[in-house]
Scaffold this motif. Structure first.
Motif, PDB file in Angstrom:
ATOM      1  N   ASN A 151       0.636  -1.116  -0.217  1.00  0.00           N
ATOM      2  CA  ASN A 151      -0.355   0.452  -0.094  1.00  0.00           C
ATOM      3  C   ASN A 151       0.945   1.133   0.153  1.00  0.00           C
ATOM      4  N   TYR A 152       1.308   1.506  -1.095  1.00  0.00           N
ATOM      5  CA  TYR A 152       1.942   3.422  -1.238  1.00  0.00           C
ATOM      6  C   TYR A 152       1.129   3.893  -0.548  1.00  0.00           C
ATOM      7  N   LYS A 153       0.779   4.359  -1.312  1.00  0.00           N
ATOM      8  CA  LYS A 153      -0.700   5.970  -0.453  1.00  0.00           C
ATOM      9  C   LYS A 153      -0.264   5.864   0.753  1.00  0.00           C
ATOM     10  N   LEU A 154      -0.424   4.456   1.382  1.00  0.00           N
ATOM     11  CA  LEU A 154      -0.249   4.781   3.649  1.00  0.00           C
ATOM     12  C   LEU A 154       0.799   4.798   3.677  1.00  0.00           C
ATOM     13  N   ILE A 155       1.659   4.513   2.711  1.00  0.00           N
ATOM     14  CA  ILE A 155       3.433   5.026   3.026  1.00  0.00           C
ATOM     15  C   ILE A 155       3.896   6.195   2.876  1.00  0.00           C
ATOM     16  N   PHE A 156       3.457   6.762   1.476  1.00  0.00           N
ATOM     17  CA  PHE A 156       3.841   7.972   1.897  1.00  0.00           C
ATOM     18  C   PHE A 156       3.037   9.046   2.576  1.00  0.00           C
ATOM     19  N   ARG A 157       1.449   8.798   2.680  1.00  0.00           N
ATOM     20  CA  ARG A 157       1.168   9.138   3.738  1.00  0.00           C
ATOM     21  C   ARG A 157       1.336   9.070   5.507  1.00  0.00           C
ATOM     22  N   ILE A 158       2.098   8.440   5.991  1.00  0.00           N
ATOM     23  CA  ILE A 158       2.754   8.327   6.928  1.00  0.00           C
ATOM     24  C   ILE A 158       4.115   9.238   7.015  1.00  0.00           C
ATOM     25  N   ILE A 159       4.790   8.899   6.021  1.00  0.00           N
ATOM     26  CA  ILE A 159       5.995   9.287   5.726  1.00  0.00           C
ATOM     27  C   ILE A 159       5.816  11.226   6.085  1.00  0.00           C
ATOM     28  N   GLY A 160       4.571  11.579   5.195  1.00  0.00           N
ATOM     29  CA  GLY A 160       4.453  12.467   5.249  1.00  0.00           C
ATOM     30  C   GLY A 160       3.857  13.193   6.451  1.00  0.00           C
ATOM     31  N   MET A 161       3.546  12.836   7.710  1.00  0.00           N
ATOM     32  CA  MET A 161       3.072  13.161   8.499  1.00  0.00           C
ATOM     33  C   MET A 161       4.575  12.839   9.675  1.00  0.00           C
ATOM     34  N   LEU A 173      10.391  20.937   4.440  1.00  0.00           N
ATOM     35  CA  LEU A 173       9.552  19.464   5.299  1.00  0.00           C
ATOM     36  C   LEU A 173       8.275  19.592   5.751  1.00  0.00           C
ATOM     37  N   ILE A 174       7.868  20.615   5.582  1.00  0.00           N
ATOM     38  CA  ILE A 174       6.265  20.836   5.762  1.00  0.00           C
ATOM     39  C   ILE A 174       5.283  20.627   4.604  1.00  0.00           C
ATOM     40  N   LEU A 175       6.249  21.522   3.694  1.00  0.00           N
ATOM     41  CA  LEU A 175       6.141  22.275   2.077  1.00  0.00           C
ATOM     42  C   LEU A 175       5.932  19.783   1.557  1.00  0.00           C
ATOM     43  N   ILE A 176       6.523  19.385   1.409  1.00  0.00           N
ATOM     44  CA  ILE A 176       6.558  17.916   1.061  1.00  0.00           C
ATOM     45  C   ILE A 176       5.653  17.062   1.731  1.00  0.00           C
ATOM     46  N   GLY A 177       5.889  17.341   3.337  1.00  0.00           N
ATOM     47  CA  GLY A 177       5.125  16.329   3.451  1.00  0.00           C
ATOM     48  C   GLY A 177       3.363  16.621   4.201  1.00  0.00           C
ATOM     49  N   ALA A 178       3.041  17.740   4.041  1.00  0.00           N
ATOM     50  CA  ALA A 178       2.094  18.270   3.769  1.00  0.00           C
ATOM     51  C   ALA A 178       0.949  17.841   2.175  1.00  0.00           C
ATOM     52  N   ALA A 179       2.669  17.882   1.491  1.00  0.00           N
ATOM     53  CA  ALA A 179       1.673  17.164  -0.575  1.00  0.00           C
ATOM     54  C   ALA A 179       1.386  15.522   0.195  1.00  0.00           C
ATOM     55  N   ALA A 180       2.752  15.454   0.642  1.00  0.00           N
ATOM     56  CA  ALA A 180       2.057  13.439   0.359  1.00  0.00           C
ATOM     57  C   ALA A 180       1.049  13.077   1.391  1.00  0.00           C
ATOM     58  N   VAL A 181       0.766  14.323   2.663  1.00  0.00           N
ATOM     59  CA  VAL A 181      -0.349  13.497   3.392  1.00  0.00           C
ATOM     60  C   VAL A 181      -1.818  14.013   2.660  1.00  0.00           C
ATOM     61  N   PHE A 182      -1.602  15.315   2.077  1.00  0.00           N
ATOM     62  CA  PHE A 182      -3.423  14.957   1.844  1.00  0.00           C
ATOM     63  C   PHE A 182      -3.078  15.013  -0.373  1.00  0.00           C
ATOM     64  N   LEU A 183      -2.146  14.683  -0.964  1.00  0.00           N
ATOM     65  CA  LEU A 183      -2.606  13.850  -1.956  1.00  0.00           C
ATOM     66  C   LEU A 183      -2.551  12.587  -2.240  1.00  0.00           C
ATOM     67  N   THR A 184      -2.509  12.198  -0.633  1.00  0.00           N
ATOM     68  CA  THR A 184      -3.028  10.594  -0.987  1.00  0.00           C
ATOM     69  C   THR A 184      -3.573  10.259   0.112  1.00  0.00           C
ATOM     70  N   GLN A 185      -4.816  10.014  -0.898  1.00  0.00           N
ATOM     71  CA  GLN A 185      -6.109   9.579   0.077  1.00  0.00           C
ATOM     72  C   GLN A 185      -5.837   8.135   0.745  1.00  0.00           C
TER      73      GLN A 185
END
Length: 150
Positions: free
Chosen positions: A2-12, A47-59
Motif C-alpha cells: 500500500n504505497y499511498k499509506l506509506i507516503f501518507r505516514i512518511i508525510g506525517m 519538510l512542511i511543504l513536502i510532508g503536507a503534499a504527501a499527506v493531502f495528495l494520498t487519499q
C-alpha cells in the motif's frame, strides 16, 4: 504493498520533524544567529511543504497495514529524518561537509553518541540544542520500540 499509506505516514513524520525544528529555530533567532535560524526555517519549511503534499495528495482509502509496509515506513523514515536533520548543520556552515553532518545526525537519532566534532561546545546554541534533541528523539524511539515489543 500500500504505497499511498506509506507516503501518507512518511508525510506525517516529516511534518512532525518540522514541528520539532521550530524550537531550535526560535533559539537561533533569540540568540541573533540569523544564518543558523534561516537554515532551520528553510529546512522546516521544505519538510512542511513536502510532508503536507504527501499527506493531502494520498487519499486515505485502504488502511491495511502489514509488516512489509511497516518495514518500508521505518527504513524510509529513518533515512528521510536523518537527511533532513543534517541540512541545518550544512546550511548554517557549522559542519560544511554534508556527509559529516549526516553522520552527526544519524549518530543522534540512533543514540550512538559518536561525533565528528572535536569541540562540541563551539556550536551555536540552536544547533547544539538540535544535536541534543536528536539524541532525545532517538532515545524515545528506542523506548517506544521496546514498549511495543513488551
Amino acid at each position: 504493498m500500500n504505497y499511498k499509506l506509506i507516503f501518507r505516514i512518511i508525510g506525517m513524520i516529516m511534518l512532525i520533524e518540522a514541528i520539532f525544528m521550530l524550537v531550535p529555530t526560535i533559539i537561533c533567532y533569540a540568540d541573533d544567529d540569523i544564518v543558523a535560524g534561516n537554515s532551520f526555517a528553510v529546512t522546516a519549511l521544505g519538510l512542511i511543504l513536502i510532508g503536507a503534499a504527501a499527506v493531502f495528495l494520498t487519499q486515505k482509502r485502504k488502511t491495511d497495514f502489514y509488516a512489509h509496509e511497516g518495514f518500508a515506513v521505518t527504513s524510509l523514515s529513518w533515512i528521510i529524518m536523518s537527511v533532513a536533520g543534517a541540512l541545518p548543520f550544512t546550511l548554517s556552515g557549522e559542519i560544511p561537509s554534508f556527509i559529516d553532518a549526516l553522520f552527526e545526525t544519524i549518530s543522534g537519532f540512533t543514540t550512538t553518541g559518536a561525533t565528528i566534532l572535536t569541540d562540541v561546545e563551539v556550536l551555536p546554541r540552536g544547533l547544539l540544542y538540535w544535536r541534543s534533541f536528536t539524541n532525545w528523539l532517538g532515545g524515545m524511539g528506542v523506548l517506544v520500540f521496546l514498549l511495543s515489543l513488551i
